[in-house]
Design an enzyme around this catalytic site. Structure first.
Site, mmCIF file in Angstrom:
data_model
loop_
_atom_site.group_PDB
_atom_site.id
_atom_site.type_symbol
_atom_site.label_atom_id
_atom_site.label_comp_id
_atom_site.label_asym_id
_atom_site.label_seq_id
_atom_site.Cartn_x
_atom_site.Cartn_y
_atom_site.Cartn_z
ATOM 1 N N HIS A 1 0.853 -1.187 0.000
ATOM 2 C CA HIS A 1 0.000 0.000 0.000
ATOM 3 C C HIS A 1 0.882 1.228 0.000
ATOM 4 C CE1 HIS A 1 -3.378 2.618 0.907
ATOM 5 N NE2 HIS A 1 -2.556 3.244 1.745
ATOM 6 N N ASP B 1 -15.086 3.291 7.837
ATOM 7 C CA ASP B 1 -14.020 4.248 7.524
ATOM 8 C C ASP B 1 -14.517 5.286 6.522
ATOM 9 O OD1 ASP B 1 -11.267 5.308 7.229
ATOM 10 O OD2 ASP B 1 -11.535 4.516 5.209
ATOM 11 N N ARG C 1 -14.505 13.398 9.084
ATOM 12 C CA ARG C 1 -13.203 14.006 9.431
ATOM 13 C C ARG C 1 -12.860 15.126 8.457
ATOM 14 N NH1 ARG C 1 -9.401 9.242 8.835
ATOM 15 N NH2 ARG C 1 -7.787 10.776 9.164
ATOM 16 N N SER D 1 -7.479 4.307 9.620
ATOM 17 C CA SER D 1 -8.233 4.411 8.365
ATOM 18 C C SER D 1 -7.543 3.570 7.272
ATOM 19 C CB SER D 1 -8.304 5.891 7.961
ATOM 20 O OG SER D 1 -8.696 6.038 6.634
ATOM 21 N N LYS E 1 -8.691 -0.792 5.861
ATOM 22 C CA LYS E 1 -8.939 -1.262 4.489
ATOM 23 C C LYS E 1 -7.966 -2.386 4.131
ATOM 24 C CE LYS E 1 -8.955 3.101 3.659
ATOM 25 N NZ LYS E 1 -9.057 4.501 3.390
HETATM 26 N N1 URA Z 1 -5.653 7.736 3.443
HETATM 27 C C1 URA Z 1 -6.667 7.075 4.043
HETATM 28 O O1 URA Z 1 -7.156 6.072 3.536
HETATM 29 N N2 URA Z 1 -7.116 7.554 5.242
HETATM 30 C C2 URA Z 1 -6.611 8.647 5.851
HETATM 31 O O2 URA Z 1 -7.046 9.006 6.917
HETATM 32 C C3 URA Z 1 -5.546 9.316 5.197
HETATM 33 C C4 URA Z 1 -5.081 8.833 3.988
#
Ligand code: URA
Length: 448
Positions: free
Chosen positions: A82, A161, A168, A183, A187
Site C-alpha cells: 500500500h 471508515d 473528518r 483508516s 482497508k
Molecule cells: N488515506 C486514508 O485512507 N485515510 C486517511 O485518513 C488518510 C489517507
C-alpha cells in the site's frame, strides 16, 4: 453505554476499552450515533490521541464493519502493498509482476485517483480491454493460476471508515495520527493479505511532510498490522518530486514497462548510465518494496538475497511476461505491454524549458500532480471523466543542473488551450538556484 460518557472519557484523557470502541464504530455506522456526537469525539481523539491498543481496536472495528475478503482459497502466503499516495507512483506495476513471477501470490484491491494523486485502477484502464471489476471467483482463480490479480475496491470494504473519513474531512480532524493509521489499515486488514508492505511517502507531494512524521505513522501502522496478525513492514520513501519521470495514466504504465524491460539493473543504476535519474529512483523504491514483500512471504530472510531475486526477475524478462499474462487474464490486450506505442497518446507533446539555468533545489510536488490534473489526467470530483493520454514527463530531477537550452520536461496534452497554463504551473513548482543542493536518498528507512 452512552456516547456522551465516552466523549467525556476521551476528553479527560481516558483510554477506551475494546467494547467502547466497538460501540462507537458500530453505532456511528448504523446511524444510532449522530454526526454531532461523533464530531465531538473525533476532536477529542485529535487532541488526546489514542494508545496502541485503542488504535488497533479502532482499526479492527472499522475493518469488520463491511466485507472481510476471504483469501483462504488462495494457496500460499498472500502479500499486499500500500502506498500512502504520491505523484507518479507506479511501483505496483513493477512490484506485482516481480512477486508473481517469483511464485508469490498477490491479490490486490486498488482505488481510483482523486485530487493530485493518480489511481492504479485508472492507470490500468489505459490498456485496451482491461477489466478492473472481475467477479470474486475469477479474481481468486487468477491468483491461483498466475499468482496475480488486481481489481477495484468493492463498495463495502470498511464502510465505517468511509463514513468517518467523510466526517473528518469536514471537521478538521483528518491529520490525526491514530485516525490516519486506523483508516488506512482497516482497508488493508479487510482486503485479507497475510503480509503488508506499506510505502509511507514523505515530502511535498505526500500527506506526511517530513521523514520523522512518516516514520511515526509507519511505526503505528506496522504495530497495528502485527498486532492484527499480519506481518507488516513500513518503507519510508521520498515524495519531494515525482517518482520516476512520467505522471499521467498511460504514461505511468509506459514507464513501468520501461523498468520491467531493463536487462542490466546495476548498469541502469550506475551514475555513468544514461538511464534518467528519475527512473533510477523508481527502480530503487520498487526493488526495495518487492524485496520486503519477498521476505515477508518467507521466501528468504536475507534482504540481499531477496533483492538479487527481484533484480533477476526483471533482467530475465520474467516479470514483463508476467505483466502481459496478468493483462490478458483480465481481458486486456497483452500487446500493449510489448508495444507501449499502442497506449493512448496525446495530440500535443510540448517541450518545456527553464527560464533560468541552475540547480533544481526544490519542487512543490503536489503542483506537478495538479498539472496532470488540469490537463485532464486526474479527477477534481469523483464523477469527473479522465483523459488517459495526458500528463507530464519530467526529464530533470532535484539536485541536477538544468540549462536553458535543454528540455526540462514534456507536456502531453490533448487540447492546446491548456498548454500555456500547464507550462506556467509546472515551472512555478520548481526552484532553480545557483548553489547545488544535497541529493536526498529516495529510500529513507524501513520500520519492521
Ligand atoms: N488515506 C486514508 O485512507 N485515510 C486517511 O485518513 C488518510 C489517507
Amino acid at each position: 453505554m452512552r456516547m456522551y460518557d465516552l466523549i467525556i472519557k476521551k476528553r479527560d484523557g481516558g483510554a477506551h476499552t475494546p467494547e467502547e470502541i466497538k460501540y462507537i464504530v458500530e453505532g456511528y455506522t448504523k446511524g444510532d450515533i449522530p454526526d454531532y456526537q461523533m464530531s465531538a469525539w473525533l476532536m477529542t481523539v485529535y487532541y488526546k490521541g489514542m494508545n496502541n491498543e485503542e488504535t488497533v481496536e479502532l482499526t479492527k472495528a472499522m475493518a469488520a464493519s463491511g466485507d472481510m475478503l476471504d483469501l483462504s482459497a488462495i494457496e500460499g502466503v498472500k502479500v499486499d502493498k500500500h502506498s500512502t499516495g504520491g505523484v507518479g507512483d507506479k511501483t505496483t506495476f513493477i512490484v506485482a509482476p516481480i512477486l508473481a513471477s517469483l511464485g508469490v501470490p498477490m491479490a490486490k484491491m486498488s482505488g481510483r485517483g482523486l485530487g493530485h494523486t493518480g489511481g492504479t485502477i485508472d492507470k490500468l484502464e489505459s490498456i485496451e480491454g482491461f477489466n478492473v471489476s472481475i467477479p470474486t471467483g475469477e479474481f481468486i482463480d487468477n491468483v491461483n493460476n498466475i499468482k496475480l490479480s488486481l481489481v477495484g475496491q468493492t463498495g463495502n470494504l470498511a464502510p465505517a471508515d468511509k463514513k468517518i473519513y467523510a466526517l473528518r474531512d469536514v471537521t478538521a480532524t483528518v491529520d490525526s495520527l491514530p485516525l490516519i493509521a486506523s483508516s488506512i489499515m482497516s482497508k488493508k486488514l479487510a482486503a485479507g493479505a497475510d503480509v503488508i508492505v506499506l510505502d509511507v511517502k514523505c515530502g511535498t507531494g505526500a500527506f506526511m511532510k517530513t521523514p520523522e512524521e512518516a516514520k511515526t505513522l509507519a511505526r503505528t501502522m506496522v504495530d497495528i498490522g502485527n498486532m492484527a496478525g499480519r506481518k507488516t513492514y513500513g518503507v519510508i520513501t521520498d515524495m519531494n518530486e515525482p517518482l520516476g519521470c512520467k505522471v499521467g495514466n498511460a504514461l505511468e504504465v509506459e514507464e513501468a514497462v520501461e523498468v520491467l524491460s531493463i536487462k542490466d539493473i546495476d548498469k541502469a543504476l550506475s551514475e555513468a548510465s544514461d538511464v534518467n535519474y528519475g527512473i533510477r529512483r523508481l527502480i530503487k523504491v520498487s526493488l526495495c518494496l518487492a524485496s520486503y514483500m519477498l521476505m515477508g512471504a518467507g521466501v528468504t530472510s536475507s534482504y540481499d538475497e531477496a533483492y538479487a531475486m527481484c533484480k533477476k526477475a526483471i533482467e530475465s524478462g520474467n516479470a514483463l511476461d508476467k505483466m502481459a499474462q496478468f493483462v490478458e487474464a483480465q481481458g486486456g490486450n497483452k500487446e500493449y505491454i510489448y508495444d507501449t506505442n499502442l497506449l493512448p497518446k496525446a495530440k500535443h507533446i510540448v517541450p518545456v524549458y527553464m527560464e533560468k539555468e541552475g540547480y533544481l533545489t526544490s519542487c512543490k510536488n503536489s503542483e506537478v500532480g495538479m498539472v496532470s490534473l488540469i490537463l485532464g489526467g486526474g479527477r477534481a470530483t469523483k464523477e469527473s471523466e479522465i483523459d488517459l493520454a495526458v500528463g507530464v514527463n519530467v526529464r530533470k530531477h532535484l539536485g541536477e543542473f538544468v540549462s536553458k537550452d535543454e528540455v526540462f520536461a514534456y507536456i502531453h496534452a490533448n487540447s492546446d488551450d491548456i498548454i500555456e497554463e500547464a507550462k506556467k504551473r509546472l515551472l512555478g513548482a520548481y526552484i532553480v538556484s545557483d548553489e547545488p543542493c544535497q541529493i536526498e536518498e529516495v529510500v529513507k528507512f524501513v520500520v519492521e
